[in-house]
Design a protein around this motif. Structure first.
Motif, PDB file in Angstrom:
ATOM      1  N   PRO A 197     -18.933 -19.799   7.305  1.00 54.88           N
ATOM      2  CA  PRO A 197     -20.133 -19.295   6.628  1.00 54.88           C
ATOM      3  C   PRO A 197     -20.397 -17.814   6.883  1.00 54.88           C
ATOM      4  N   PHE A 198     -20.034 -17.314   8.078  1.00 56.28           N
ATOM      5  CA  PHE A 198     -20.156 -15.878   8.372  1.00 56.28           C
ATOM      6  C   PHE A 198     -19.014 -15.423   9.275  1.00 56.28           C
ATOM      7  N   GLY A 199     -19.037 -15.814  10.535  1.00 56.94           N
ATOM      8  CA  GLY A 199     -17.980 -15.431  11.467  1.00 56.94           C
ATOM      9  C   GLY A 199     -18.415 -14.344  12.431  1.00 56.94           C
ATOM     10  N   LEU A 200     -19.222 -14.709  13.427  1.00 58.72           N
ATOM     11  CA  LEU A 200     -19.695 -13.710  14.387  1.00 58.72           C
ATOM     12  C   LEU A 200     -18.574 -13.167  15.244  1.00 58.72           C
ATOM     13  N   ALA A 201     -17.553 -13.977  15.537  1.00 59.06           N
ATOM     14  CA  ALA A 201     -16.437 -13.484  16.348  1.00 59.06           C
ATOM     15  C   ALA A 201     -15.694 -12.366  15.632  1.00 59.06           C
ATOM     16  N   VAL A 202     -15.587 -12.480  14.308  1.00 55.74           N
ATOM     17  CA  VAL A 202     -14.948 -11.409  13.533  1.00 55.74           C
ATOM     18  C   VAL A 202     -15.772 -10.127  13.642  1.00 55.74           C
ATOM     19  N   LEU A 203     -17.080 -10.265  13.542  1.00 54.49           N
ATOM     20  CA  LEU A 203     -17.944  -9.093  13.646  1.00 54.49           C
ATOM     21  C   LEU A 203     -17.803  -8.432  15.011  1.00 54.49           C
ATOM     22  N   GLU A 204     -17.764  -9.217  16.073  1.00 57.29           N
ATOM     23  CA  GLU A 204     -17.592  -8.647  17.402  1.00 57.29           C
ATOM     24  C   GLU A 204     -16.281  -7.876  17.509  1.00 57.29           C
ATOM     25  N   ALA A 205     -15.211  -8.431  16.931  1.00 61.36           N
ATOM     26  CA  ALA A 205     -13.921  -7.745  16.961  1.00 61.36           C
ATOM     27  C   ALA A 205     -13.965  -6.458  16.145  1.00 61.36           C
ATOM     28  N   ALA A 206     -14.621  -6.516  14.997  1.00 56.78           N
ATOM     29  CA  ALA A 206     -14.731  -5.317  14.161  1.00 56.78           C
ATOM     30  C   ALA A 206     -15.529  -4.229  14.865  1.00 56.78           C
ATOM     31  N   GLN A 207     -16.599  -4.603  15.543  1.00 57.48           N
ATOM     32  CA  GLN A 207     -17.392  -3.623  16.288  1.00 57.48           C
ATOM     33  C   GLN A 207     -16.561  -2.940  17.363  1.00 57.48           C
ATOM     34  N   ALA A 208     -15.564  -3.646  17.898  1.00 55.60           N
ATOM     35  CA  ALA A 208     -14.693  -3.082  18.926  1.00 55.60           C
ATOM     36  C   ALA A 208     -13.551  -2.261  18.348  1.00 55.60           C
ATOM     37  N   GLY A 209     -13.434  -2.216  17.025  1.00 53.14           N
ATOM     38  CA  GLY A 209     -12.378  -1.432  16.399  1.00 53.14           C
ATOM     39  C   GLY A 209     -11.045  -2.126  16.308  1.00 53.14           C
ATOM     40  N   CYS A 210     -11.063  -3.459  16.241  1.00 54.09           N
ATOM     41  CA  CYS A 210      -9.821  -4.222  16.128  1.00 54.09           C
ATOM     42  C   CYS A 210      -9.382  -4.314  14.674  1.00 54.09           C
ATOM     43  N   ALA A 211      -8.076  -4.289  14.439  1.00 57.32           N
ATOM     44  CA  ALA A 211      -7.541  -4.620  13.122  1.00 57.32           C
ATOM     45  C   ALA A 211      -7.800  -6.103  12.855  1.00 57.32           C
ATOM     46  N   LEU A 212      -8.189  -6.431  11.625  1.00 55.83           N
ATOM     47  CA  LEU A 212      -8.546  -7.794  11.269  1.00 55.83           C
ATOM     48  C   LEU A 212      -7.515  -8.410  10.338  1.00 55.83           C
ATOM     49  N   VAL A 213      -7.046  -9.602  10.675  1.00 58.14           N
ATOM     50  CA  VAL A 213      -6.188 -10.414   9.805  1.00 58.14           C
ATOM     51  C   VAL A 213      -6.928 -11.727   9.592  1.00 58.14           C
ATOM     52  N   LEU A 214      -7.355 -11.978   8.355  1.00 55.31           N
ATOM     53  CA  LEU A 214      -8.282 -13.071   8.084  1.00 55.31           C
ATOM     54  C   LEU A 214      -7.799 -13.956   6.946  1.00 55.31           C
ATOM     55  N   SER A 215      -8.209 -15.213   7.003  1.00 53.13           N
ATOM     56  CA  SER A 215      -7.967 -16.121   5.881  1.00 53.13           C
ATOM     57  C   SER A 215      -8.587 -15.547   4.611  1.00 53.13           C
ATOM     58  N   ASP A 216      -7.943 -15.839   3.509  1.00 51.42           N
ATOM     59  CA  ASP A 216      -8.459 -15.362   2.222  1.00 51.42           C
ATOM     60  C   ASP A 216      -9.553 -16.316   1.748  1.00 51.42           C
ATOM     61  N   LEU A 217     -10.726 -16.187   2.390  1.00 54.02           N
ATOM     62  CA  LEU A 217     -11.896 -16.997   2.063  1.00 54.02           C
ATOM     63  C   LEU A 217     -12.924 -16.148   1.340  1.00 54.02           C
ATOM     64  N   PRO A 218     -13.744 -16.744   0.475  1.00 46.13           N
ATOM     65  CA  PRO A 218     -14.791 -15.968  -0.201  1.00 46.13           C
ATOM     66  C   PRO A 218     -15.717 -15.241   0.767  1.00 46.13           C
ATOM     67  N   THR A 219     -16.075 -15.895   1.871  1.00 46.62           N
ATOM     68  CA  THR A 219     -16.963 -15.248   2.844  1.00 46.62           C
ATOM     69  C   THR A 219     -16.312 -14.005   3.425  1.00 46.62           C
ATOM     70  N   PHE A 220     -15.070 -14.128   3.868  1.00 52.82           N
ATOM     71  CA  PHE A 220     -14.400 -12.980   4.469  1.00 52.82           C
ATOM     72  C   PHE A 220     -14.187 -11.863   3.445  1.00 52.82           C
TER      73      PHE A 220
END
Length: 373
Positions: free
Chosen positions: A272-295
């Motif tokens: 539905p959102f993904g707080l762990a992804v947000l935490e990683a993004a705030q730290a400047g991590c490259a993101l590899v994510l499922s191709d979901l509408p939310t992401f």
């Protein structure tokens, strides 16, 4: 000066706790009095200390979480108990983290319900066939609660639309993106860190697709580190063979992992959102994510999207990123910039607007009672 008093439910089991405490702290800073009614297992000492430091009063109710309850009566009874609590603490508003609790209870004040996730949308992503009977009763309560709540929120437009489809709502919940307080910063390496991949979350939840990430870990040259519980409160369990299991980490532990700027990977089938992804993004991590509408909604220009069940392709992408520090750094900068949109201040302001609108419109009580008749 305190403007009004909100009774807000809290869940110490998963990411809703972080969301709740961040939001409650923002509301307290805005002059709102917040009482947190904890459902399900009691918070840890560290969780409780953080909530109290944010200015909240904690009430440990002993009431069940809706998704951990075994029957309809447990959920409706919890809703009725929360309505009595709202009277006892003289709340002006009630903020619930599941619509199911308002399905049968008569709350004395306006109710805001947030659709963080639900059994119907979860099953659509993680199950097969029709919704089984042991979940259907809860979906019925959620559907009724969605119609009874005075305001209905969801953490993304994609999930708001999914909720409306699942329950036949005439209009979707209002989308209010989650915000997150950045984790305590760790020292940033001056040189390019040794690459590794990292994920965090409820690994036992089949919708997180830990099994798919385990297959990726068997194919990539990168170490893939995974933080989170492998056994859920409902007894569901995963046994990854190739992931480097870190167990449950507190915020300092997660911050330490993210300080190495790993490639953050989520192959979730449902988010539905993904707080762990947000935490990683705030730290400047490259993101590899499922191709979901939310992401796609949240990270469209700041992540690489993959088919979650194509282990060979995901492993190849991770190996390519590991060999290309410039690309990793560029993706990390893009993720951090995008994360700047999802702040506690922005989320709090949107929720505060909903609160003020409800308090300014007493007619919502009559309209909700009419809908229940």
């Amino acid at each position: 000066m305190q403007r009004f008093h909100v009774l807000m439910t809290a869940d110490a089991v998963g990411g809703v706790w972080s969301y709740t405490v961040d939001l409650a702290g923002g509301l307290v800073d805005a002059g709102v009095r917040v009482t947190l009614a904890v459902l399900g297992p009691d918070p840890s000492a560290a969780q409780a200390a953080r909530a109290e430091a944010a200015g909240c009063r904690l009430v440990r109710t002993g009431l069940p979480l809706d998704w951990m309850a075994t029957d309809r009566g447990a959920v409706t009874g919890a809703g009725e108990a929360l309505a009595r609590t709202a009277c006892a603490v003289r709340a002006d508003l009630v903020h619930l983290h599941s619509p199911a609790f308002v399905a049968a209870a008569d709350f004395p004040v306006p109710v805001i319900a947030v659709c963080h996730s639900c059994v119907a949308t979860w099953w659509a992503a993680a199950g097969t066939g029709p919704l089984p009977g042991d979940l259907a009763w809860l979906a019925e309560l959620v559907a009724h609660g969605c119609r009874r709540a005075d305001a209905l929120l969801a953490p993304s437009r994609a999930f708001a639309d999914a909720t409306a489809r699942a329950y036949g709502l005439t209009r979707p919940p209002r989308a209010v993106h989650n915000g997150r307080r950045p984790l305590a910063p760790a020292d940033t390496p001056e040189t390019d860190p040794v690459p590794f991949a990292f994920t965090a979350g409820r690994l036992w939840d089949r919708a997180k697709n830990c099994a798919g990430l385990d297959r990726v870990a068997a194919r990539t040259a990168l170490p893939v580190r995974a933080a989170g519980p492998v056994t859920g409160p409902n007894g569901e369990r995963v046994r990854p063979a190739h992931l480097i299991g870190l167990g449950e980490l507190d915020e300092a532990g997660i911050a330490a992992e993210l300080s190495g700027r790993p490639i953050f990977v989520s192959l979730a089938r449902y988010e539905p959102f993904g707080l762990a992804v947000l935490e990683a993004a705030q730290a400047g991590c490259a993101l590899v994510l499922s191709d979901l509408p939310t992401f796609r909604e949240l990270w469209a220009d700041a992540a690489l999207f993959v088919e979650p069940d194509d282990a060979d392709a995901v492993a190849g992408l991770l190996d390519a990123l590991a060999a290309d520090p410039d690309r990793r750094a560029g993706l990390g900068r893009a993720a951090r910039e995008q994360a700047g949109r999802y702040t506690v201040a922005a989320s709090t302001a949107s929720v505060f607007d909903v609160f003020e609108a409800l308090l300014a419109g007493p007619e919502v009580r009559a309209s909700r009672q009419g809908a229940a008749a």
